[in-house]
Design an enzyme around this catalytic site. Structure first.
Site, PDB file in Angstrom:
ATOM      1  N   HIS A 247       0.826  -1.213   0.000  1.00  0.00           N
ATOM      2  CA  HIS A 247       0.000   0.000   0.000  1.00  0.00           C
ATOM      3  C   HIS A 247       0.857   1.258   0.000  1.00  0.00           C
ATOM      4  CE1 HIS A 247       0.430  -0.719   4.459  1.00  0.00           C
ATOM      5  NE2 HIS A 247       0.596   0.605   4.482  1.00  0.00           N
TER       6      HIS A 247
ATOM      7  N   HIS B  39       4.053   7.284   3.494  1.00  0.00           N
ATOM      8  CA  HIS B  39       4.958   6.123   3.460  1.00  0.00           C
ATOM      9  C   HIS B  39       4.536   5.173   2.353  1.00  0.00           C
ATOM     10  CE1 HIS B  39       1.712   4.579   6.163  1.00  0.00           C
ATOM     11  NE2 HIS B  39       1.966   3.415   5.599  1.00  0.00           N
TER      12      HIS B  39
ATOM     13  N   GLU C 117       7.621   1.269   5.078  1.00  0.00           N
ATOM     14  CA  GLU C 117       7.032   0.263   5.976  1.00  0.00           C
ATOM     15  C   GLU C 117       7.248  -1.096   5.329  1.00  0.00           C
ATOM     16  OE1 GLU C 117       2.802   0.829   6.604  1.00  0.00           O
ATOM     17  OE2 GLU C 117       2.559  -1.214   7.379  1.00  0.00           O
TER      18      GLU C 117
HETATM   19  C1  LIG Z   1      -2.296   1.927   9.837  1.00  0.00           C
HETATM   20  C2  LIG Z   1      -1.262   1.191  10.617  1.00  0.00           C
HETATM   21  C3  LIG Z   1       0.068   0.985   9.922  1.00  0.00           C
HETATM   22  C4  LIG Z   1      -0.108  -0.020   8.785  1.00  0.00           C
HETATM   23  O1  LIG Z   1      -0.458  -1.178   9.131  1.00  0.00           O
HETATM   24  O2  LIG Z   1       0.063   0.278   7.613  1.00  0.00           O
HETATM   25  C5  LIG Z   1       0.691   2.274   9.479  1.00  0.00           C
HETATM   26  O3  LIG Z   1       1.008   2.550   8.383  1.00  0.00           O
HETATM   27  S1  LIG Z   1       0.942   3.414  10.765  1.00  0.00           S
HETATM   28  C6  LIG Z   1       1.674   4.838   9.968  1.00  0.00           C
HETATM   29  C7  LIG Z   1       2.083   5.816  10.984  1.00  0.00           C
HETATM   30  N1  LIG Z   1       3.171   5.303  11.779  1.00  0.00           N
HETATM   31  C8  LIG Z   1       4.449   5.629  11.557  1.00  0.00           C
HETATM   32  O4  LIG Z   1       4.775   6.418  10.670  1.00  0.00           O
HETATM   33  C9  LIG Z   1       5.454   4.997  12.481  1.00  0.00           C
HETATM   34  C10 LIG Z   1       6.877   5.301  12.080  1.00  0.00           C
HETATM   35  N2  LIG Z   1       7.124   6.739  12.002  1.00  0.00           N
HETATM   36  C11 LIG Z   1       7.853   7.392  12.935  1.00  0.00           C
HETATM   37  O5  LIG Z   1       8.393   6.828  13.868  1.00  0.00           O
HETATM   38  C12 LIG Z   1       7.943   8.893  12.757  1.00  0.00           C
HETATM   39  O6  LIG Z   1       6.875   9.343  11.980  1.00  0.00           O
HETATM   40  C13 LIG Z   1       9.276   9.334  12.074  1.00  0.00           C
HETATM   41  C14 LIG Z   1       9.452   8.735  10.700  1.00  0.00           C
HETATM   42  C15 LIG Z   1      10.471   8.981  12.985  1.00  0.00           C
HETATM   43  C16 LIG Z   1       9.235  10.864  11.911  1.00  0.00           C
HETATM   44  O7  LIG Z   1       8.962  11.422  13.136  1.00  0.00           O
HETATM   45  P1  LIG Z   1       8.675  13.004  13.271  1.00  0.00           P
HETATM   46  O8  LIG Z   1       8.620  13.283  14.730  1.00  0.00           O
HETATM   47  O9  LIG Z   1       7.555  13.405  12.413  1.00  0.00           O
HETATM   48  O10 LIG Z   1       9.843  13.660  12.551  1.00  0.00           O
HETATM   49  P2  LIG Z   1      11.302  14.048  12.967  1.00  0.00           P
HETATM   50  O11 LIG Z   1      11.270  15.465  13.388  1.00  0.00           O
HETATM   51  O12 LIG Z   1      11.970  13.056  13.861  1.00  0.00           O
HETATM   52  O13 LIG Z   1      11.831  13.955  11.497  1.00  0.00           O
HETATM   53  C17 LIG Z   1      13.054  13.468  11.129  1.00  0.00           C
HETATM   54  C18 LIG Z   1      13.162  13.767   9.607  1.00  0.00           C
HETATM   55  O14 LIG Z   1      12.305  12.893   8.888  1.00  0.00           O
HETATM   56  C19 LIG Z   1      11.408  13.642   8.079  1.00  0.00           C
HETATM   57  N3  LIG Z   1      10.147  12.926   7.965  1.00  0.00           N
HETATM   58  C20 LIG Z   1       9.227  12.805   8.930  1.00  0.00           C
HETATM   59  N4  LIG Z   1       8.198  12.060   8.483  1.00  0.00           N
HETATM   60  C21 LIG Z   1       8.509  11.737   7.205  1.00  0.00           C
HETATM   61  C22 LIG Z   1       7.828  10.989   6.208  1.00  0.00           C
HETATM   62  N5  LIG Z   1       6.635  10.407   6.461  1.00  0.00           N
HETATM   63  N6  LIG Z   1       8.405  10.823   5.027  1.00  0.00           N
HETATM   64  C23 LIG Z   1       9.630  11.397   4.744  1.00  0.00           C
HETATM   65  N7  LIG Z   1      10.329  12.128   5.664  1.00  0.00           N
HETATM   66  C24 LIG Z   1       9.753  12.291   6.866  1.00  0.00           C
HETATM   67  C25 LIG Z   1      11.293  14.965   8.781  1.00  0.00           C
HETATM   68  O15 LIG Z   1      10.866  15.938   7.873  1.00  0.00           O
HETATM   69  C26 LIG Z   1      12.715  15.184   9.248  1.00  0.00           C
HETATM   70  O16 LIG Z   1      13.504  15.616   8.178  1.00  0.00           O
HETATM   71  P3  LIG Z   1      14.626  16.720   8.385  1.00  0.00           P
HETATM   72  O17 LIG Z   1      13.904  17.950   8.851  1.00  0.00           O
HETATM   73  O18 LIG Z   1      15.251  16.871   7.041  1.00  0.00           O
HETATM   74  O19 LIG Z   1      15.567  16.168   9.423  1.00  0.00           O
HETATM   75 CO   LIG Z   2       0.946   1.693   6.382  1.00  0.00          CO
END
Ligand SMILES: CC[C@@H](C(=O)O)C(=O)SCCNC(=O)CCNC(=O)[C@H](O)C(C)(C)COP(=O)(O)OP(=O)(O)OC[C@H]1O[C@@H](n2cnc3c(N)ncnc32)[C@H](O)[C@@H]1OP(=O)(O)O
Ligand SMILES: [Co+2]
Length: 139
Positions: A7, A80, A129
């Site tokens: 997905h 994602h 994922e």
């Molecule tokens: C429905 C259930 C399940 C399924 O079965 O399919 C799911 O899909 S659940 C989906 C939601 N769950 C998750 O996303 C869990 C894993 N994600 C995480 O742990 C966090 O979202 C993350 C990836 C660690 C980001 O955390 P966040 O606090 O938003 O950001 P940071 O400030 O730590 O960001 C670091 C860096 O990463 C960039 N970023 C954040 N999110 C994304 C993204 N989705 N895609 C690409 N890049 C992302 C963020 O912009 C930061 O970049 P820099 O500023 O350049 O450092």
């Molecule tokens: Co998902």
């Protein structure tokens, strides 16, 4: 390791509004009800496509992992992409051995199988994922 595309995850501030958009603009006809996944911090709903699914996710609770993404992208957007793997622990161990950052422990996802996430910094800016292929999946 990498298997079928399962997905594409799309974050939205409102699943109801997004479903309306997919139905009205793109003619989507097969859409699941939404349900809460408190342990993942999201509401979820699937738009079913002939060859894949769009997973709409909306924040659930104060500590939702998608709050940060929506703060940066208030209208939502592609969050994602999910690929299937045969064994989540083997995939996790192989990634860690190669130095990748795997976020958290394997946990049950929306398809009822184990999932993990690979940090976007290790995947060219894409949050990936991985999920175990459901045992009853048709190939
Ligand atoms: C429905 C259930 C399940 C399924 O079965 O399919 C799911 O899909 S659940 C989906 C939601 N769950 C998750 O996303 C869990 C894993 N994600 C995480 O742990 C966090 O979202 C993350 C990836 C660690 C980001 O955390 P966040 O606090 O938003 O950001 P940071 O400030 O730590 O960001 C670091 C860096 O990463 C960039 N970023 C954040 N999110 C994304 C993204 N989705 N895609 C690409 N890049 C992302 C963020 O912009 C930061 O970049 P820099 O500023 O350049 O450092
Ligand atoms: Co998902």
């Amino acid at each position: 390791m990498i298997g079928k595309l399962n997905h594409v995850g799309v974050a939205t501030p409102s699943i109801d509004e997004s479903v309306k958009m997919y139905r009205e603009l793109l003619g989507a006809t097969s859409v699941t009800d939404k349900w809460a996944m408190p342990e993942q911090g999201v509401w979820v709903c699937f738009v079913n496509l002939p060859n894949s699914q769009i997973e709409l996710i909306e924040p659930y609770g104060e500590t939702s992992p998608i709050h940060g993404f929506l703060a940066k992208n208030p209208k939502g957007g592609q969050h994602h992409i999910c690929f299937e793997v045969e064994n989540i622990y083997e995939a996790r161990d192989a990634l860690v051995a190669k130095g990748a950052t795997v976020l958290g422990e394997p946990r049950i996802g929306a398809h009822g199988t184990l999932i993990i996430f690979v940090h976007p910094k290790d995947m060219g800016g894409l949050l990936v994922e991985l999920m175990e292929t459901p045992k009853d999946a048709h190939h």
